[in-house]
Each structure stands twice: as C-alpha cells, then as structure tokens.
Design a protein around this motif. Structure first.
Motif, PDB file in Angstrom:
ATOM      1  N   ALA A 153       0.733  -1.318   0.499  1.00  0.00           N
ATOM      2  CA  ALA A 153       0.627   0.170   0.088  1.00  0.00           C
ATOM      3  C   ALA A 153       0.900   1.283  -0.292  1.00  0.00           C
ATOM      4  O   ALA A 153       2.099   1.244   0.671  1.00  0.00           O
TER       5      ALA A 153
ATOM      6  N   ASP B 114      -3.019   4.150  -2.657  1.00  0.00           N
ATOM      7  CA  ASP B 114      -4.403   4.247  -1.427  1.00  0.00           C
ATOM      8  C   ASP B 114      -4.848   5.353  -0.731  1.00  0.00           C
ATOM      9  O   ASP B 114      -6.127   5.008  -0.169  1.00  0.00           O
TER      10      ASP B 114
ATOM     11  N   PHE C 195      -3.954  -0.035   6.620  1.00  0.00           N
ATOM     12  CA  PHE C 195      -4.033  -0.544   4.803  1.00  0.00           C
ATOM     13  C   PHE C 195      -2.877  -1.983   5.120  1.00  0.00           C
ATOM     14  O   PHE C 195      -2.679  -2.465   4.718  1.00  0.00           O
TER      15      PHE C 195
END
Length: 130
Positions: free
Chosen positions: A83, A101, A120
């Motif tokens: 991420a 993200d 994440f």
C-alpha cells in the motif's frame, strides 16, 4: 524495557527528505512495525524490497519525485502487494489521479499515521516486553 515489533509485524518504509519528519514517523511506528527510512527517492528505491507492506511517500521529493518512485516501484513488484500513502504539503487535483491508497496532508498527526497504517496493514500484533 523497550518494546520491539514482533518478527511477523508488517514492514513500513518511510520516504521523506525532511529528516526530522521521517525520523519522527519512524519513532512513532517502530514499536508496532518493522520500519525503514529513506531520505530521497533514490534511497527509497534501494531500500524497498518485496517484504515492504506499506510505503509513506513524500510527493515532493527533490531529484527523483515521489511520483517517479511510485512508478518505478510499480514496475518492480505487483502494485497490489504493498500500500502507498502519499504525503503532501499541498494536496491538489494532480494527486487524485495517482495510484495511491491514500493521501495525508502535512503536517501529519500521530493519529493520522497510525490510522493509515492500521487501515492498510491491519493492526500490528502488540509488541511484547522483553
């Protein structure tokens, strides 16, 4: 005693040319995550490997920009394997099209950073006392 992350804790790479910010983020996160720090885009590319789960990446890095770092990392490994949280002093429309993200606006708070990390890479196992 100092808490350390467990061996199976997620790995976080912090990339920011503002050393004080990068070091502060590292201090916040190092009790729950395995943390690596890079102070430039080129250093980020040298430090990144497939064990990295989350990258906090400064958008406005001198030399090799955050966007260029992101493009190179995405060429090296499957972008879905990690991420990316982009850090920006002045978020704008140009960040909306980046394959990240999330975007955090500087200055970031400790809560912002942990919320993003937890979102994440999940809650890291609590570090155990030695």
């Amino acid at each position: 005693m100092t808490q350390q992350p467990t061996p199976d804790a997620p790995t976080v790479l912090l990339v920011d040319d503002e050393a004080a910010l990068a070091d502060s983020l590292a201090l916040w996160l190092e009790r729950r995550y395995r943390v690596r720090v890079a102070y430039s885009g080129r250093e980020a590319l040298q430090t990144f490997d497939e064990s990295v789960d989350l990258v906090f990446l400064d958008h406005n890095l001198p030399g090799l920009s955050g966007e260029s770092v992101l493009e190179e990392l995405s060429r090296r490994v499957d972008p879905s394997s990690f991420a990316v949280v982009m850090l920006s002093a002045a978020p704008g429309d140009e960040l909306a099209d980046l394959p990240v993200d999330a975007v955090l606006t500087k200055p970031v708070t400790k809560r912002d950073v942990f919320d993003a990390a937890d979102r994440f890479v999940g809650d890291a196992p609590e570090a155990k006392l030695d």
